[in-house]
Design an enzyme around this catalytic site. Structure first.
Site, PDB file in Angstrom:
ATOM      1  N   LYS A  89       0.859  -1.185   0.000  1.00  0.00           N
ATOM      2  CA  LYS A  89       0.000   0.000   0.000  1.00  0.00           C
ATOM      3  C   LYS A  89       0.889   1.227   0.000  1.00  0.00           C
ATOM      4  O   LYS A  89       2.001   1.198   0.545  1.00  0.00           O
ATOM      5  CB  LYS A  89      -0.870   0.001   1.260  1.00  0.00           C
ATOM      6  CG  LYS A  89      -2.079   0.870   1.183  1.00  0.00           C
ATOM      7  CD  LYS A  89      -3.302   0.116   0.682  1.00  0.00           C
ATOM      8  CE  LYS A  89      -4.521   1.011   0.665  1.00  0.00           C
ATOM      9  NZ  LYS A  89      -5.733   0.297   0.258  1.00  0.00           N
ATOM     10  N   GLY A 190     -20.701   6.063   6.984  1.00  0.00           N
ATOM     11  CA  GLY A 190     -19.907   6.553   5.850  1.00  0.00           C
ATOM     12  C   GLY A 190     -20.615   6.340   4.531  1.00  0.00           C
ATOM     13  O   GLY A 190     -20.717   5.214   4.042  1.00  0.00           O
ATOM     14  N   VAL A 194     -18.138   3.746  -1.562  1.00  0.00           N
ATOM     15  CA  VAL A 194     -18.563   2.376  -1.238  1.00  0.00           C
ATOM     16  C   VAL A 194     -19.872   2.394  -0.463  1.00  0.00           C
ATOM     17  O   VAL A 194     -20.824   1.677  -0.782  1.00  0.00           O
ATOM     18  CB  VAL A 194     -17.468   1.640  -0.426  1.00  0.00           C
ATOM     19  CG1 VAL A 194     -17.963   0.268   0.022  1.00  0.00           C
ATOM     20  CG2 VAL A 194     -16.186   1.522  -1.236  1.00  0.00           C
TER      21      VAL A 194
HETATM   22  P1  NAD Z   1     -14.862   7.848   0.433  1.00  0.00           P
HETATM   23  O1  NAD Z   1     -13.853   8.872   0.828  1.00  0.00           O
HETATM   24  O2  NAD Z   1     -15.551   7.952  -0.878  1.00  0.00           O
HETATM   25  O3  NAD Z   1     -16.018   7.778   1.549  1.00  0.00           O
HETATM   26  C1  NAD Z   1     -15.800   7.863   2.906  1.00  0.00           C
HETATM   27  C2  NAD Z   1     -17.047   8.482   3.521  1.00  0.00           C
HETATM   28  O4  NAD Z   1     -16.941   8.405   4.945  1.00  0.00           O
HETATM   29  C3  NAD Z   1     -17.246   9.954   3.165  1.00  0.00           C
HETATM   30  O5  NAD Z   1     -18.592  10.171   2.782  1.00  0.00           O
HETATM   31  C4  NAD Z   1     -16.904  10.679   4.462  1.00  0.00           C
HETATM   32  O6  NAD Z   1     -17.601  11.912   4.597  1.00  0.00           O
HETATM   33  C5  NAD Z   1     -17.348   9.656   5.477  1.00  0.00           C
HETATM   34  N1  NAD Z   1     -16.741   9.769   6.804  1.00  0.00           N
HETATM   35  C6  NAD Z   1     -15.472  10.077   7.127  1.00  0.00           C
HETATM   36  N2  NAD Z   1     -15.293  10.035   8.450  1.00  0.00           N
HETATM   37  C7  NAD Z   1     -16.495   9.679   8.970  1.00  0.00           C
HETATM   38  C8  NAD Z   1     -16.973   9.450  10.279  1.00  0.00           C
HETATM   39  N3  NAD Z   1     -16.187   9.587  11.353  1.00  0.00           N
HETATM   40  N4  NAD Z   1     -18.257   9.057  10.449  1.00  0.00           N
HETATM   41  C9  NAD Z   1     -19.083   8.916   9.379  1.00  0.00           C
HETATM   42  N5  NAD Z   1     -18.676   9.129   8.123  1.00  0.00           N
HETATM   43  C10 NAD Z   1     -17.417   9.509   7.928  1.00  0.00           C
HETATM   44  O7  NAD Z   1     -14.117   6.450   0.597  1.00  0.00           O
HETATM   45  P2  NAD Z   1     -14.528   5.040  -0.031  1.00  0.00           P
HETATM   46  O8  NAD Z   1     -13.771   4.835  -1.288  1.00  0.00           O
HETATM   47  O9  NAD Z   1     -15.999   4.881  -0.003  1.00  0.00           O
HETATM   48  O10 NAD Z   1     -13.867   4.054   1.040  1.00  0.00           O
HETATM   49  C11 NAD Z   1     -14.467   3.859   2.306  1.00  0.00           C
HETATM   50  C12 NAD Z   1     -13.677   2.803   3.075  1.00  0.00           C
HETATM   51  O11 NAD Z   1     -13.661   1.592   2.313  1.00  0.00           O
HETATM   52  C13 NAD Z   1     -12.208   3.161   3.330  1.00  0.00           C
HETATM   53  O12 NAD Z   1     -11.824   2.626   4.572  1.00  0.00           O
HETATM   54  C14 NAD Z   1     -11.469   2.438   2.228  1.00  0.00           C
HETATM   55  O13 NAD Z   1     -10.135   2.141   2.563  1.00  0.00           O
HETATM   56  C15 NAD Z   1     -12.309   1.178   2.127  1.00  0.00           C
HETATM   57  N6  NAD Z   1     -12.185   0.509   0.837  1.00  0.00           N
HETATM   58  C16 NAD Z   1     -12.550   1.158  -0.292  1.00  0.00           C
HETATM   59  C17 NAD Z   1     -12.437   0.502  -1.500  1.00  0.00           C
HETATM   60  C18 NAD Z   1     -12.879   1.157  -2.774  1.00  0.00           C
HETATM   61  O14 NAD Z   1     -12.945   0.475  -3.816  1.00  0.00           O
HETATM   62  N7  NAD Z   1     -13.217   2.445  -2.771  1.00  0.00           N
HETATM   63  C19 NAD Z   1     -11.929  -0.802  -1.567  1.00  0.00           C
HETATM   64  C20 NAD Z   1     -11.589  -1.447  -0.367  1.00  0.00           C
HETATM   65  C21 NAD Z   1     -11.714  -0.776   0.835  1.00  0.00           C
END
Ligand code: NAD
Length: 357
Positions: A89, A190, A194
């Site tokens: 990563k 969140g 995703v």
């Molecule tokens: P993103 O940045 O699009 O979404 C994150 C969301 O969480 C945002 O809407 C943000 O406002 C919200 N948020 C942040 N802190 C918060 C809190 N304390 N309480 C409530 N909401 C909060 O990110 P994403 O791509 O959707 O990824 C989300 C998680 O999934 C991450 O941990 C990421 O590592 C994991 N993940 C994502 C993918 C992918 O394909 N995008 C793949 C594997 C894992």
């Protein structure tokens, strides 16, 4: 092996008390302001594949530790998904000052290129397909790039959300004996790439949603579109619901949450949900089934890998992602057979696959 996640103390060579990382690269590029950590946990199964996070950290150490933990999680994730890749990563430290973003991601691309293919990158939190295009201008060791005239490829989030949905369904079936999500209550933390997609799928399946996000426009939209109940961010882990789906950043399942939460199943998209494996043990003792993040959120990396290998049709990628369901059942079988908590059982299972490779 207790320090899987957020509290992990990073040492010079890896995570305290754990097998060392194979390589940890700290790099700066003065002209563009790039400050990056690339952590390669294991290449036992192949080159280390894992996204690049662009995030503002409280300290350099926090960024370093995040890269260590996330890269280890990628090794487990890729192994359990039977992908021919190891785990790594990258973390780029986000600064408050405005930078030339494209120039910085190009510098990151040169850094990735300098590692000669032992690390392959893609999007993660804070990075976009445009960033990956800038990376691609300097290296071929990158994925997650949309192709013109072809819907396949690019942003992996929809495939991640699909896999989490399948994994959540399997966890509910396995732990609660419920084949349908109709009427199942889900607290979802969140509503980003995703979380929002997962919300849509859960709503279509008839689940009752309780949501929180720091962005009030997203929660208001979820209330309007899905009839979701909105709660404050500090409350979501304390509500009563059948399922908790953490989809924000890591560390949602603290000792306090593990000891007192009122969920029956936990399955979500966020990486590093448990503060440590000890919290997984507490959940298990309390009869709460935790479907490990690195098992259920593998859809995105499956998508990036197939895009990178040029071996992907949308239907075959979705079929591969759907294998997350049977894997959750297999994990549940291992938990029943050994009495070991799901998080520990999943780590042991992943390590078996890494050793076998
Ligand atoms: P993103 O940045 O699009 O979404 C994150 C969301 O969480 C945002 O809407 C943000 O406002 C919200 N948020 C942040 N802190 C918060 C809190 N304390 N309480 C409530 N909401 C909060 O990110 P994403 O791509 O959707 O990824 C989300 C998680 O999934 C991450 O941990 C990421 O590592 C994991 N993940 C994502 C993918 C992918 O394909 N995008 C793949 C594997 C894992």
């Amino acid at each position: 092996m207790d320090r899987l996640t957020t509290t992990a103390a990073g040492t010079l060579f890896g995570i305290h008390g754990e097998p060392a990382h194979e390589r940890i690269v700290l790099a700066t590029d003065a002209p563009t302001g790039l400050q990056a950590v690339i952590a390669v946990y294991s290449t036992a199964r192949g080159p280390a594949f894992g996204g690049c996070r662009y995030w503002q950290y409280a300290s350099d150490h926090e960024a370093y530790n995040d890269a260590l933990r996330l890269s280890q999680g990628m090794a487990f994730k890729n192994a359990l998904a039977d992908l021919p890749f190891g785990g790594g990563k990258a973390v780029i430290l986000r600064k408050p000052d405005a930078l030339d973003r494209t120039a910085m991601f190009k510098a990151f691309g040169r850094l990735v290129q300098s590692l000669d293919g032992i690390y392959l990158t893609a999007e993660d939190v804070g990075t976009t397909a445009d960033d990956m295009r800038a990376v691609q201008s300097e290296t071929r060791y990158v994925s997650g790039i949309p192709r013109s005239g072809d819907v396949y490829g690019g942003n992996p989030s929809p495939r991640t959300a699909y896999g989490v949905f399948i994994g959540l369904q399997a966890a509910v079936d396995s732990a609660l004996g419920r084949k349908s999500l109709d009427g199942v209550s889900v607290a979802l933390q969140g509503l980003g790439s995703v979380g929002w997609d997962l919300c849509e799928r859960l709503h279509q399946a008839g689940a009752q949603l309780i949501v929180s996000d720091i962005d009030a426009t997203r929660t208001a939209r979820a209330a309007q579109m899905f009839g979701a109940r909105v709660v404050e961010i500090a409350q979501i882990a304390g509500v009563e619901a059948d399922v908790f789906a953490p989809c924000a950043l890591g560390g949602s399942i603290t000792a306090e949450v593990a000891a007192h939460c009122r969920f029956k199943v936990i399955a979500g998209g966020a990486n590093n949900q448990l503060m440590s494996l000890a919290e997984g043990d507490v959940l298990h003792q309390r009869g709460i089934f935790y479907a490990p993040d690195f098992l259920v959120n593998a859809g995105g990396i499956i998508s990036c890998v197939r895009e990178y290998l040029g071996s992907a049709e949308e239907a075959s990628v979705l079929a591969e992602v759907a294998q997350i369901g049977p894997r959750v059942f297999e994990l549940a079988g291992r938990v029943s057979a050994t009495g070991v908590a799901p998080a520990r059982a999943a780590v042991a299972w992943a390590r078996e696959k890494m050793v076998a490779a």
